[in-house]
Design a protein around this motif. Structure first.
Motif, PDB file in Angstrom:
ATOM      1  N   UNK A  76       0.847  -1.201   0.000  1.00 17.12           N
ATOM      2  CA  UNK A  76       0.000   0.000   0.000  1.00 17.12           C
ATOM      3  C   UNK A  76       0.883   1.252   0.000  1.00 17.12           C
ATOM      4  N   UNK A  77       0.543   2.185  -0.861  1.00 18.29           N
ATOM      5  CA  UNK A  77       1.209   3.487  -0.857  1.00 18.29           C
ATOM      6  C   UNK A  77       0.106   4.527  -0.721  1.00 18.29           C
ATOM      7  N   UNK A  78       0.251   5.436   0.230  1.00 14.56           N
ATOM      8  CA  UNK A  78      -0.826   6.400   0.412  1.00 14.56           C
ATOM      9  C   UNK A  78      -0.293   7.797   0.688  1.00 14.56           C
ATOM     10  N   UNK A  79      -1.118   8.776   0.353  1.00 17.86           N
ATOM     11  CA  UNK A  79      -0.828  10.139   0.767  1.00 17.86           C
ATOM     12  C   UNK A  79      -1.982  10.586   1.650  1.00 17.86           C
ATOM     13  N   UNK A  80      -1.704  11.426   2.595  1.00 20.10           N
ATOM     14  CA  UNK A  80      -2.755  11.997   3.433  1.00 20.10           C
ATOM     15  C   UNK A  80      -2.230  13.266   4.069  1.00 20.10           C
ATOM     16  N   UNK A  81      -3.143  14.184   4.347  1.00 18.23           N
ATOM     17  CA  UNK A  81      -2.758  15.376   5.109  1.00 18.23           C
ATOM     18  C   UNK A  81      -3.069  15.197   6.586  1.00 18.23           C
ATOM     19  N   UNK A  82      -3.685  14.057   6.921  1.00 17.50           N
ATOM     20  CA  UNK A  82      -3.953  13.779   8.338  1.00 17.50           C
ATOM     21  C   UNK A  82      -2.764  12.982   8.866  1.00 17.50           C
TER      22      UNK A  82
END
Ligand code: ATP
Ligand code: MG
Length: 314
Positions: free
Chosen positions: A194-200
């Protein structure tokens, strides 16, 4: 075959000038290896280049130069195999408003050449919690439901690598928890990388084994989440006095602040100052303590220190 899920070498992207806007160098030579089997976080402030990088992986944006290898397949040499190995949930919804969730998933599966007998449409609908809405037009779905449908579309061809670009932006807390539980399951039970981006950042801290932070198209840092948190040894101690009290005399290296609610907040380096030294400074000043708590540094602190910008600017 390599052991990496993704290998990125010298990746550059310059968006061509348009109208009055000049050319934009969105990625200025990124090198990044992402190992198989983990949950990897790609973080950075708005405009850092995260979506550009992800859209290049997805084949939605054409890179200017550099080399991208997905599951051992060079994107330029084996475009079909490299595309089949990755599923991307984009940041911008790209749904056909006149398709229902079931149709969207079927069409997507068709695009990837998944034979009917191998389609998992019902399973995916259940996973994204849209079984009830399977027959409703996409334009009648709420924003959060559309985002979940985008996740479903990324899963139709059972990719080895799942990339999520801000999957929880604008999604309520309950759905967010469900989404993360599902992502964890895909990682643990199916071994999906899994590769993810988030601002949280609290999400990234809780979910990711490793994190890369990019800013203005360049890599700032890449490390395990634990190491990143360990970089800062700033501790905070909050003391609530029994009766209103002023700040005591403090040992060097400790800073103090009296909050409006009367709590005394001390900041110190745990490597240099033991907590006991802070506590004895307080009791030596004759301050009776009603409550005391300490807090470790958070990923947010690391992020702010490294990028010098707000994390929740979206
Ligand atoms: N299609 C495009 N044409 C021109 N410039 C673009 C285009 N897409 C992105 N950019 C520019 O490239 C830079 C990186 O944008 P990108 O969307 O990759 O950032 P991001 O890290 O995903 O930001 P966010 O956190 O806001 O999603 C920004 O300066 C942006 O304005
Ligand atoms: Mg983005």
């Amino acid at each position: 075959m390599t052991e990496n899920a993704i290998k990125i070498e010298g990746l550059r992207k310059t968006y061509a000038a348009r109208g009055r806007e000049g050319a934009k160098e969105a990625l200025q030579g990124i090198d990044l290896d992402i190992p198989r089997g983990g949950i990897f976080g790609l973080l950075g402030p708005n405009g850092a280049g995260k979506s550009t990088l992800i859209n290049i992986l997805a084949g939605l944006v054409r890179k200017s130069s550099g080399k991208v290898t997905i599951w051992g397949f060079d994107q330029d040499v084996n475009p079909r195999q490299s595309r089949a190995a990755i599923g991307v949930m984009p940041q911008e919804p790209n749904l056909d408003p006149f398709f229902t969730p079931r149709q969207s998933l079927e069409v997507q599966a068709g695009l990837y050449g998944v034979p009917r007998s191998e389609r998992r449409t019902d399973e995916i609908l259940a996973l994204i919690g849209l079984t009830d809405k399977a027959g409703s037009y996409a334009r009648t779905l709420s924003g959060g439901m559309r985002r979940r449908l985008l996740l479903g579309k990324a899963l139709v061809h059972s990719p080895q690598v799942l990339v999520l670009d801000e999957p929880t932006a604008g999604v309520d807390i309950e759905l967010r928890n469900m989404l993360w539980a599902n992502v964890r399951r895909l990682n643990q039970e199916r071994g999906m990388t899994i590769i993810l981006t988030t601002h949280y950042l609290e999400e990234a801290e809780a979910m990711c084994d490793e994190i890369a932070i990019i800013d203005r198209g360049a890599m700032i840092v890449r490390d395990t989440t634990a190491n990143l948190l360990g970089r800062l040894d700033t501790k905070t101690m909050v003391i609530e006095p029994e009766t209103p009290a002023d700040l005591p005399e403090l040992p060097s290296g400790v800073t103090g602040e009296r909050r409006a609610d009367g709590a005394l907040v001390f900041t110190y380096q745990s490597g240099k100052t033991p907590a006991a030294a802070v506590l004895s400074a307080v009791s030596n000043a004759g301050i009776a303590i009603r409550d005391v708590r300490t807090a470790d540094p958070r990923l947010e602190d690391v992020f702010l220190e490294l990028t010098g910008s707000g994390a929740n600017r979206t």
